[in-house]
Design an enzyme around this catalytic site. Structure first.
Site, PDB file in Angstrom:
ATOM      1  N   GLN A  98       0.813  -1.224   0.000  1.00  0.00           N
ATOM      2  CA  GLN A  98       0.000   0.000   0.000  1.00  0.00           C
ATOM      3  C   GLN A  98       0.843   1.269   0.000  1.00  0.00           C
ATOM      4  O   GLN A  98       0.306   2.352  -0.118  1.00  0.00           O
ATOM      5  CB  GLN A  98      -0.989  -0.004   1.159  1.00  0.00           C
ATOM      6  N   TYR A  99       2.156   1.138   0.135  1.00  0.00           N
ATOM      7  CA  TYR A  99       3.019   2.315   0.105  1.00  0.00           C
ATOM      8  C   TYR A  99       3.757   2.444  -1.226  1.00  0.00           C
ATOM      9  O   TYR A  99       4.675   3.249  -1.367  1.00  0.00           O
ATOM     10  CB  TYR A  99       4.014   2.285   1.273  1.00  0.00           C
ATOM     11  N   ARG A 106      -7.701   6.396  -4.604  1.00  0.00           N
ATOM     12  CA  ARG A 106      -7.060   6.595  -3.304  1.00  0.00           C
ATOM     13  C   ARG A 106      -6.271   7.904  -3.325  1.00  0.00           C
ATOM     14  O   ARG A 106      -5.756   8.308  -4.368  1.00  0.00           O
ATOM     15  CB  ARG A 106      -6.103   5.426  -3.014  1.00  0.00           C
ATOM     16  N   HIS A 107      -6.154   8.520  -2.163  1.00  0.00           N
ATOM     17  CA  HIS A 107      -5.298   9.710  -2.072  1.00  0.00           C
ATOM     18  C   HIS A 107      -3.881   9.365  -2.537  1.00  0.00           C
ATOM     19  O   HIS A 107      -3.456   8.211  -2.503  1.00  0.00           O
ATOM     20  CB  HIS A 107      -5.281  10.233  -0.643  1.00  0.00           C
ATOM     21  N   ARG A 130       1.620   9.799   0.857  1.00  0.00           N
ATOM     22  CA  ARG A 130       1.523  10.593   2.088  1.00  0.00           C
ATOM     23  C   ARG A 130       2.667  10.259   3.032  1.00  0.00           C
ATOM     24  O   ARG A 130       3.417   9.317   2.819  1.00  0.00           O
ATOM     25  CB  ARG A 130       0.193  10.304   2.792  1.00  0.00           C
ATOM     26  N   ARG A 151      -5.903  14.732   3.457  1.00  0.00           N
ATOM     27  CA  ARG A 151      -5.100  14.280   2.313  1.00  0.00           C
ATOM     28  C   ARG A 151      -5.985  13.804   1.163  1.00  0.00           C
ATOM     29  O   ARG A 151      -5.611  13.884  -0.004  1.00  0.00           O
ATOM     30  CB  ARG A 151      -4.129  13.188   2.727  1.00  0.00           C
ATOM     31  N   HIS A 153      -9.821   5.933   0.569  1.00  0.00           N
ATOM     32  CA  HIS A 153      -8.655   5.333   1.235  1.00  0.00           C
ATOM     33  C   HIS A 153      -8.445   3.885   0.792  1.00  0.00           C
ATOM     34  O   HIS A 153      -9.368   3.240   0.319  1.00  0.00           O
ATOM     35  CB  HIS A 153      -8.878   5.327   2.750  1.00  0.00           C
ATOM     36  N   ASP A 154      -7.253   3.362   1.070  1.00  0.00           N
ATOM     37  CA  ASP A 154      -6.957   1.983   0.682  1.00  0.00           C
ATOM     38  C   ASP A 154      -7.885   0.966   1.355  1.00  0.00           C
ATOM     39  O   ASP A 154      -8.440   0.089   0.688  1.00  0.00           O
ATOM     40  CB  ASP A 154      -5.479   1.628   0.941  1.00  0.00           C
TER      41      ASP A 154
END
Ligand code: NAG
Ligand code: NAG
Ligand code: NAG
Ligand code: NAG
Ligand code: NAG
Length: 527
Positions: free
Chosen positions: A95-96, A122-123, A126, A208, A407-408
């Protein structure tokens, strides 16, 4: 009101924004206000073009393909764990991972034209959340404490390293990727929008997410040469009924057990190795994992811009570049595969199929999607806000393009509610010989990287292979779903080879959502 965005020229033309909370009354006044500040469209446009021409917005120029190529170069040049066997380190960050298209976008089947699209995104990238940054900081602090006795030369950088990441907020790279996604959406789907049929945009209320939505909107509008003005954004507060966040199921469990088991399997060896490089640091398993994620966070937080973008005529050189953080050098390819699997387990047991109350949290969004696809009112008794969804100002039907920002965890719930990425058996918390199955189909890097998007295209098809009967418009309607540009097979609604299902079959297949989660939503409150 959240009309429009907090763009750099906002103070000149757009009333200042209020807090993250949607004011229905002012929403009603929106149309007239939009007209008020869009009527002097000429001067608005002139200001923007001036900004563009002075490179103030140079990072948004069309030529300006952001950094991934740059990143890939860096990666291949990186020591030991890159490029080998097709392994791309920044695609192993689960997820990153920064956004990347999983496949090249394919046009819809011949005979079909896209007549509506629904994006959920998704944003962008971050900083670490405040929770995970605590563990990262404690790990870095421990290593700094022994910096004078480090043994591993790959750790030398630690002596000069200062942890400087914020928490929770979108980073510049994430903002630029969001804006590029807006630009791409315009270039791909411009035929679905016009000044009379504007994109309809919503964002979950976290900052975000809102900033990703405003950056996207800006990218979209600029790509249209401002023919499509900045759209208003409906912000849905997190403490209310919100189909764009997983905030309404208090009884849902977490993935801690499964990720903990896995960390117990792969973490000790890596921790021992780090300890050998930094004797006396006493890192915990959790801190070892946290340092692995710091490789990703530190990379996306530090983009390099060229020294003199304003004197450069070549916009390509003004792109943001990612450079792998030195923290990445402390980990091997095998470590990254383990870290990646930790993310896969986290999402699978967090809001995916491995969580009994995961998929139900995606039901509200699916029901909204079905309403848009079928041009009919929302039928839902889960997370939707019935006040918003029954009002055509806040839930319009008949638009060509919808974009929602989320979001994820919530997108995983939505994928699972829909039936995407089906699994024949649960992901094993500890795979055989500690080796995650390389052919698994649950890979979070390809599902919800930063800036991930699911796009549901409604197709209007004619010709023998598609339209089975003439006269009925519904029979000519098909649906295709793409996740990060990869066409989903949609076996659950009998899709063609090319991945398109008849709309009525698709709607039929969504029985779990249409039945409000078949009793699962009620279980959310059995606490
Ligand atoms: C884009 O996101 C950044 C934060 O990452 C923010 O500072 C900027 O105001 C945003 N721009 C727009 C147009 O929303
Ligand atoms: C740390 O910074 C000092 C002073 O700027 C420099 O001389 C040294 O080479 C740096 N060490 C490393 C490992 O980067
Ligand atoms: C639903 O939306 C309305 C309008 O924004 C808002 O006033 C209300 O608080 C929301 N209700 C819930 C339960 O989310
Ligand atoms: C690690 O543990 C040893 C023994 O308990 C202790 O002396 C040392 O200060 C610890 N190191 C750090 C960085 O906390
Ligand atoms: C919010 O959701 C709850 C649970 O489904 C529902 O009882 C309530 O009526 C909803 N409120 C609104 C304004 O839609």
């Amino acid at each position: 009101m959240h009309a429009s965005c907090s763009c750099s020229w906002e103070s000149k033309t757009i009333p200042p924004r209020r807090d993250n909370d949607w004011d229905l009354q002012s929403r009603f006044k929106l149309k007239s206000k939009l007209k008020m500040y869009l009527l002097p469209g000429l001067s608005f446009g002139v200001i923007l073009y001036w900004l563009l021409s002075t490179y103030t917005l140079g990072s948004l120029g069309r030529e300006d393909r952001l950094g991934l190529e740059g990143l890939l170069e860096e990666t291949r040049g990186g020591p030991g764990h890159s490029g080998v066997g097709g392994f791309i380190v920044e695609r192993s960050w689960a997820q990153y991972s920064p956004y990347f298209p999983v496949e090249e976008y394919k046009a819809p089947p011949s005979g079909c034209t896209i007549d509506q699209i629904n994006i959920i995104q998704r944003h962008g990238a971050r900083f670490p959340t405040s929770g995970s940054s605590k563990t990262i900081i404690s790990a870095v602090t421990k290593l700094k404490a022994v910096q004078d006795t480090l043994v591993d030369p790959k750790m030398d950088f630690i002596r000069n390293y200062t942890y400087d990441l914020g928490t929770d907020d979108l980073v510049e790279f994430g903002a630029v990727q969001s804006s590029q996604a807006g630009e791409e959406a315009f270039n791909r789907y411009s035929h679905l929008v016009s000044p009379d049929n504007l994109p309809f945009i919503r964002a979950d209320g976290s900052e975000r997410v809102v900033l990703s939505a405003t950056n996207w909107t800006e990218g979209f509008s600029i790509a249209s040469s401002l023919n499509i003005p900045l759209s208003s954004i409906l912000i849905i507060p997190q403490d209310s009924n919100d189909t764009l966040d997983d905030n309404m199921c208090p009884a849902a469990g977490s993935s801690d057990e499964q990720t903990g088991e896995w960390l117990g399997a792969w973490g000790p060896d890596v921790t021992t190795r780090l300890e050998e490089g930094a004797p006396g640091a006493n890192l915990t398993l959790e801190e070892t994992y946290a340092l692995g994620t710091l490789c990703a966070f530190d990379t996306v937080a530090h983009t390099s811009t060229p020294p003199n973008p304003s004197t450069s005529k070549d916009t390509r050189t003004s792109k943001l570049k990612l450079k792998l953080s030195p923290w990445c050098n402390l980990f091997t390819q095998t470590d990254f595969k383990a870290l990646e699997y930790a993310g896969d387990l986290d999402k699978f047991y967090g809001t995916g199929y491995g969580q009994p109350l995961g998929p139900v949290q995606g039901v509200g969004y699916i029901n909204e999607l079905l309403a848009r696809l079928t041009d009919s009112p929302v039928k839902d008794h889960t997370q939707t806000n019935r006040t918003l969804d029954s009002n055509e100002e806040t839930f319009p039907l008949g638009r060509g393009l919808y974009a929602d920002f989320s979001h994820d965890n919530q997108m995983i719930a939505i994928y699972s509610a829909m039936g995407l990425f089906p699994q024949s058996s649960p992901l094993p918390p500890v795979p055989p010989s500690n080796k995650p199955d390389p052919s698994r189909t649950w890979k979070v890097s390809e599902m919800v990287p930063f800036g991930a998007r699911m796009v549901v295209e409604r197709l209007s098809c004619s010709g023998s292979s598609y339209a089975s009967a003439s006269g009925s418009t519904d029979k000519d309607k098909f649906v295709r779903v793409l996740v990060n540009d990869k066409v989903m097979p949609l076996a659950f609604c009998g899709a063609s080879q090319e991945g398109s299902c008849r709309l009525d079959k698709f709607v039929e297949s969504q029985a779990y959502a249409r039945n409000d989660g078949e009793g699962d939503f009620e279980k959310c409150f059995d606490v």
